[in-house]
Motif scaffolding. Structure first.
Motif, PDB file in Angstrom:
ATOM      1  N   LEU A 221       0.864  -1.090   0.069  1.00 20.75           N
ATOM      2  CA  LEU A 221       0.131   0.085   0.062  1.00 20.75           C
ATOM      3  C   LEU A 221       0.951   1.164  -0.085  1.00 20.75           C
ATOM      4  O   LEU A 221       0.298   2.296  -0.871  1.00 20.75           O
ATOM      5  N   ASN A 222       1.720   1.229   0.737  1.00 17.92           N
ATOM      6  CA  ASN A 222       2.964   2.445   0.900  1.00 17.92           C
ATOM      7  C   ASN A 222       3.228   2.934  -0.532  1.00 17.92           C
ATOM      8  O   ASN A 222       3.823   3.909  -0.778  1.00 17.92           O
ATOM      9  N   PHE A 223       3.823   1.632  -1.161  1.00 17.38           N
ATOM     10  CA  PHE A 223       4.453   1.906  -2.487  1.00 17.38           C
ATOM     11  C   PHE A 223       3.345   1.964  -3.670  1.00 17.38           C
ATOM     12  O   PHE A 223       3.658   2.062  -4.770  1.00 17.38           O
ATOM     13  N   ASP A 224       2.077   1.953  -3.136  1.00 19.72           N
ATOM     14  CA  ASP A 224       0.946   2.281  -4.222  1.00 19.72           C
ATOM     15  C   ASP A 224       0.676   1.047  -5.304  1.00 19.72           C
ATOM     16  O   ASP A 224       0.832   1.259  -6.504  1.00 19.72           O
ATOM     17  N   LYS A 225       1.149  -0.161  -4.976  1.00 12.81           N
ATOM     18  CA  LYS A 225       1.424  -1.320  -5.865  1.00 12.81           C
ATOM     19  C   LYS A 225      -0.065  -1.979  -6.094  1.00 12.81           C
ATOM     20  O   LYS A 225      -0.163  -3.023  -6.555  1.00 12.81           O
ATOM     21  N   GLY A 226      -0.963  -1.490  -5.490  1.00 10.17           N
ATOM     22  CA  GLY A 226      -2.380  -1.708  -5.648  1.00 10.17           C
ATOM     23  C   GLY A 226      -3.208  -1.312  -4.394  1.00 10.17           C
ATOM     24  O   GLY A 226      -2.813  -1.242  -3.200  1.00 10.17           O
ATOM     25  N   ARG A 227      -4.530  -0.984  -4.848  1.00 10.07           N
ATOM     26  CA  ARG A 227      -5.472  -0.485  -3.880  1.00 10.07           C
ATOM     27  C   ARG A 227      -6.676  -1.457  -3.794  1.00 10.07           C
ATOM     28  O   ARG A 227      -7.410  -1.411  -4.611  1.00 10.07           O
ATOM     29  N   PRO A 228      -6.840  -2.400  -2.716  1.00  7.22           N
ATOM     30  CA  PRO A 228      -7.992  -3.452  -2.521  1.00  7.22           C
ATOM     31  C   PRO A 228      -9.256  -2.540  -2.132  1.00  7.22           C
ATOM     32  O   PRO A 228      -9.333  -1.425  -1.616  1.00  7.22           O
ATOM     33  N   ALA A 229     -10.258  -3.142  -2.666  1.00  4.15           N
ATOM     34  CA  ALA A 229     -11.437  -2.550  -2.522  1.00  4.15           C
ATOM     35  C   ALA A 229     -11.879  -2.485  -1.017  1.00  4.15           C
ATOM     36  O   ALA A 229     -12.716  -1.621  -0.451  1.00  4.15           O
ATOM     37  N   ALA A 230     -11.063  -3.219  -0.163  1.00  3.83           N
ATOM     38  CA  ALA A 230     -11.545  -3.243   1.340  1.00  3.83           C
ATOM     39  C   ALA A 230     -10.296  -4.194   1.896  1.00  3.83           C
ATOM     40  O   ALA A 230      -9.718  -5.113   1.327  1.00  3.83           O
ATOM     41  N   LEU A 231     -10.129  -3.746   3.199  1.00  4.71           N
ATOM     42  CA  LEU A 231      -9.181  -4.555   4.083  1.00  4.71           C
ATOM     43  C   LEU A 231      -9.824  -5.219   5.132  1.00  4.71           C
ATOM     44  O   LEU A 231     -10.787  -4.751   5.580  1.00  4.71           O
ATOM     45  N   LEU A 232      -9.567  -6.574   5.227  1.00  7.71           N
ATOM     46  CA  LEU A 232     -10.330  -7.421   6.255  1.00  7.71           C
ATOM     47  C   LEU A 232      -9.404  -7.413   7.281  1.00  7.71           C
ATOM     48  O   LEU A 232      -8.382  -8.349   7.499  1.00  7.71           O
ATOM     49  N   ASP A 233      -9.540  -6.903   8.428  1.00  8.09           N
ATOM     50  CA  ASP A 233      -8.738  -7.072   9.795  1.00  8.09           C
ATOM     51  C   ASP A 233      -8.668  -8.324  10.365  1.00  8.09           C
ATOM     52  O   ASP A 233      -9.826  -8.472  11.064  1.00  8.09           O
ATOM     53  N   LEU A 234      -7.891  -9.162  10.540  1.00 13.11           N
ATOM     54  CA  LEU A 234      -7.919 -10.452  11.402  1.00 13.11           C
ATOM     55  C   LEU A 234      -7.419 -10.169  12.843  1.00 13.11           C
ATOM     56  O   LEU A 234      -7.415 -11.329  13.556  1.00 13.11           O
ATOM     57  N   ASN A 235      -7.043  -9.216  13.200  1.00 11.03           N
ATOM     58  CA  ASN A 235      -6.335  -9.084  14.480  1.00 11.03           C
ATOM     59  C   ASN A 235      -7.305  -9.378  15.588  1.00 11.03           C
ATOM     60  O   ASN A 235      -6.961  -9.892  16.699  1.00 11.03           O
ATOM     61  N   PRO A 236      -8.730  -9.287  15.492  1.00 13.51           N
ATOM     62  CA  PRO A 236      -9.392  -9.387  16.529  1.00 13.51           C
ATOM     63  C   PRO A 236      -9.827 -10.958  16.795  1.00 13.51           C
ATOM     64  O   PRO A 236     -10.381 -11.341  17.847  1.00 13.51           O
ATOM     65  N   CYS A 237      -9.089 -11.742  15.704  1.00 16.47           N
ATOM     66  CA  CYS A 237      -9.605 -13.218  15.778  1.00 16.47           C
ATOM     67  C   CYS A 237      -8.563 -13.922  16.572  1.00 16.47           C
ATOM     68  O   CYS A 237      -7.498 -14.584  16.126  1.00 16.47           O
TER      69      CYS A 237
END
Length: 289
Positions: free
Chosen positions: A35-51
């Protein structure tokens, strides 16, 4: 870009089914770089940290089940004597901060041929546990998991839940070549696992092909030629033949990190060295017994 934050694993699977284009994120050690290098912009991020379910380590029927969210630092501390090859690979991943956040599950999800954990998972005959809300869990043998460069065999609604592998039944080693031992993407890497109980061996090659690779001819050679019943020092002829078979299994290219010829040569050297280390450990164990 939407940010999806489930409360638990079941909700994560439901969100994955509803948003198949969402990119899973946990440690973020690969995703945030992209993301920082703008190599792709997904439609959404799915955060798995709460799992929290993804951070469990347990033993089931004699096999280890390592949650996909278990960070490298825990693999080093808690599994160093049980899956030493994977722990060795984990020690070479990035900086302490990266090892505190990154995970084998993230390595598998990214499916980069240069991922440090891949060769050890191949050598250990790991099985990847994945799950979807609609079909439940399924097990993917590690040889069937890698499809192409940064492509794995997950279905659009599936997430990686755990890695299953046998505890150490013999010596395991991992080696990689880079500008330094850590905080570097491997120019090439290699892993070996000896299983004296079944007189068999496992191998894994990294960063030398479109996917992580196994050197099957080299494995068959060790199964037939190693003096399993009477461990003695290995001849140079045997180790060089093994190194040549490993190098022949690679499919390297020239890139900014190294040439194909260099990778082929380095793999041969690493194969000889790791085999010697593993065999010496086996000899010492026999003498101690």
């Amino acid at each position: 870009m939407e940010f999806l934050r489930p409360g638990n694993w079941a909700e994560a699977l439901e969100l994955r089914a509803a948003f198949p284009d969402a990119l899973p994120i946990q440690g973020g050690t690969d995703v945030m770089v992209e993301l920082n290098f703008d190599k792709g912009r997904p439609a959404a991020l799915l955060d798995l940290n709460p799992c929290a379910e993804l951070r469990h380590i347990e033993e089931i029927d004699g096999r280890l089940r390592v949650g996909s969210g278990v960070p490298y630092v825990r693999i080093i501390r808690e599994l160093g004597t049980r899956v030493p090859g994977l722990a060795q690979a984990a020690r070479t991943v990035g900086s302490p901060q990266i090892r505190n956040r990154g995970s084998v599950g993230g390595n598998l999800g990214a499916a980069s041929p240069a991922g440090d954990s891949h060769p050890t998972l191949l050598a250990a005959n790991a099985v990847i546990e994945v799950e979807s809300a609609a079909r439940g869990a399924r097990m993917i043998p590690i040889d069937d998991f890698y499809v192409w460069v940064k492509k794995n065999s997950l279905e659009p609604d599936e997430l990686i839940r755990a890695i299953r592998l046998e505890p150490d039944s013999g010596p395991q080693y991992f080696s990689k070549v880079g500008t330094r031992n850590a905080m570097v993407i491997a120019v090439c890497s290699f892993a070996i696992a000896l299983r004296p109980g079944t007189r068999s061996a496992g191998t894994g090659i990294g960063s030398s092909g479109p996917t992580p690779l196994r050197a099957r001819a080299a494995e068959e050679f060790l199964a037939q030629e190693l003096p399993w019943g009477d461990p003695v020092p290995l001849s140079e002829t045997l180790t060089r033949e093994f190194g040549a078979l490993v190098a022949a299994a690679a499919k390297p290219i020239d890139d900014v990190r190294g040439t194909a010829d260099y990778r082929t040569h380095a793999l041969s050297v690493m194969a000889r060295r790791t085999l010697a280390w593993a065999w010496n450990d086996l000899v010492e164990d026999r003498r101690a017994a």
